[in-house]
Design a protein around this motif. Sequence first.
Motif, short mmCIF file in Angstrom:
data_model
loop_
_atom_site.label_atom_id
_atom_site.label_comp_id
_atom_site.label_asym_id
_atom_site.label_seq_id
_atom_site.Cartn_x
_atom_site.Cartn_y
_atom_site.Cartn_z
N MET A 147 69.33 118.18 66.85
CA MET A 147 68.36 117.42 66.05
C MET A 147 67.88 116.15 66.75
O MET A 147 67.06 115.42 66.21
CB MET A 147 69.01 117.03 64.70
CG MET A 147 69.34 118.22 63.80
SD MET A 147 67.88 118.89 63.01
CE MET A 147 67.47 117.59 61.83
N ARG A 148 68.44 115.88 67.94
CA ARG A 148 68.14 114.63 68.67
C ARG A 148 68.48 113.41 67.82
O ARG A 148 67.73 112.43 67.75
CB ARG A 148 66.67 114.60 69.08
CG ARG A 148 66.27 115.53 70.20
CD ARG A 148 66.47 114.94 71.58
NE ARG A 148 65.78 113.68 71.72
CZ ARG A 148 64.48 113.56 72.01
NH1 ARG A 148 63.74 114.66 72.19
NH2 ARG A 148 63.92 112.38 72.13
N LEU A 149 69.66 113.45 67.18
CA LEU A 149 70.11 112.34 66.35
C LEU A 149 71.28 111.61 67.00
O LEU A 149 72.06 110.97 66.31
CB LEU A 149 70.50 112.85 64.96
CG LEU A 149 69.35 113.35 64.09
CD1 LEU A 149 69.88 113.97 62.80
CD2 LEU A 149 68.38 112.20 63.76
N ILE A 150 71.41 111.72 68.30
CA ILE A 150 72.47 111.04 69.03
C ILE A 150 71.97 109.65 69.42
O ILE A 150 70.97 109.50 70.11
CB ILE A 150 72.87 111.82 70.30
CG1 ILE A 150 73.40 113.21 69.92
CG2 ILE A 150 73.89 111.06 71.11
CD1 ILE A 150 74.70 113.19 69.16
N ASP A 151 72.66 108.63 68.96
CA ASP A 151 72.29 107.25 69.27
C ASP A 151 73.31 106.64 70.23
O ASP A 151 74.38 107.20 70.46
CB ASP A 151 72.24 106.40 67.99
CG ASP A 151 71.07 106.81 67.09
OD1 ASP A 151 70.03 107.20 67.64
OD2 ASP A 151 71.23 106.75 65.86
N ARG A 152 72.96 105.49 70.78
CA ARG A 152 73.90 104.79 71.66
C ARG A 152 75.20 104.51 70.93
O ARG A 152 75.17 104.19 69.74
CB ARG A 152 73.27 103.46 72.13
CG ARG A 152 72.09 103.67 73.07
CD ARG A 152 71.56 102.33 73.56
NE ARG A 152 70.43 102.52 74.47
CZ ARG A 152 69.77 101.52 75.05
NH1 ARG A 152 70.15 100.27 74.81
NH2 ARG A 152 68.77 101.78 75.85
N PRO A 153 76.34 104.66 71.64
CA PRO A 153 76.49 104.87 73.09
C PRO A 153 76.39 106.33 73.51
O PRO A 153 76.75 106.67 74.64
CB PRO A 153 77.90 104.33 73.34
CG PRO A 153 78.64 104.67 72.09
CD PRO A 153 77.66 104.49 70.98
#
Length: 332
Positions: free
Chosen positions: A52-58
Amino acid sequence: MLDVKDLKTEFKLSQAVVHAVNGVSFTLDEGEVLGIVGESGSGKSVTALSLMRLIDRPGRITQGEVILYDEQKEVDLVGLPLSEMEHIRGNKISMIFQDPMTSLNPVLTIGYQLTEPLIHHREMSRSQAEQAAIRLLERVGIPEAKQRMREYPHQFSGGMRQRVMVAIALACQPKLLIADEPTTALDVTIQAQIIDLINDLKDEMGTSVIIITHDLGVIAGMAETIAVMYAGRFVEKGPVKTIFNQPQHPYTRALLGSVPRLHDWLDRLTTIKGAPPNLASDIVGCPFYPRCPLRIEKCEVENPPLEILNEGQYCACWVTKAQFLERSGTGQ
């Protein structure tokens, strides 16, 4: 419909890098249900969030492709600009998250949260969206739907909140539904109702489903294909009936052995000794090696690839591969 190739996602911390998803590949056909199962910390939810491209930093996706086939076009979601990805989310791919109480906004009414994707993606007017939302709530089994549109999440029971999440996820009739532990914290009766609901709506809309869970019973009741995940990798994959009846990887056998059965209620449950590996360290050989009862020297120094054995069944195990080749008479 979906083609995932060598997906890798990592979290860069102050003193280490956690390789949460480490080379996952699979394909998903239209209308197919794929179940991803494994212990907590195996990378199941991070895989879903990466799609879903919901990976945030870090965290960040470091490698791989997620190809969505949409209207005769191939779209790589990994390289897609965020503005275009926002159009994909909710419209082409939707997700049911683990805990509906934390996923639903507590200060917005259920009606507002359900009409939002219809207005945004389907360009409906507010009145059109409200009528569509009422029909959706009725479809997922919410009684007195028109009145309950004005209520807030805390006024719904856990099972009803999960039904609302299903309604929101399917509001725009997406091509793919990702259900991340959709029955967690629900009693078994409500679990069965939610599973039946997702199955019915999937058949009605022709939606493909990826269901993520640690509950093998849920997988047996929903999925056609199962992928067993361990330490960020798939270690076995194939048709549900084949995997349940003839598991090949030692980890899969151990998982199935730990499931209680009515006719074996006097026997002690099988447990898997040890603990999963630290994903912040470099794993050289097979990640299951320290816990595996069948391990050989090769397992410690070389990680086995996920290779096909027979009839669509894939397995990543040196010992299993050797045994299969010996049985089939193909030699090495």
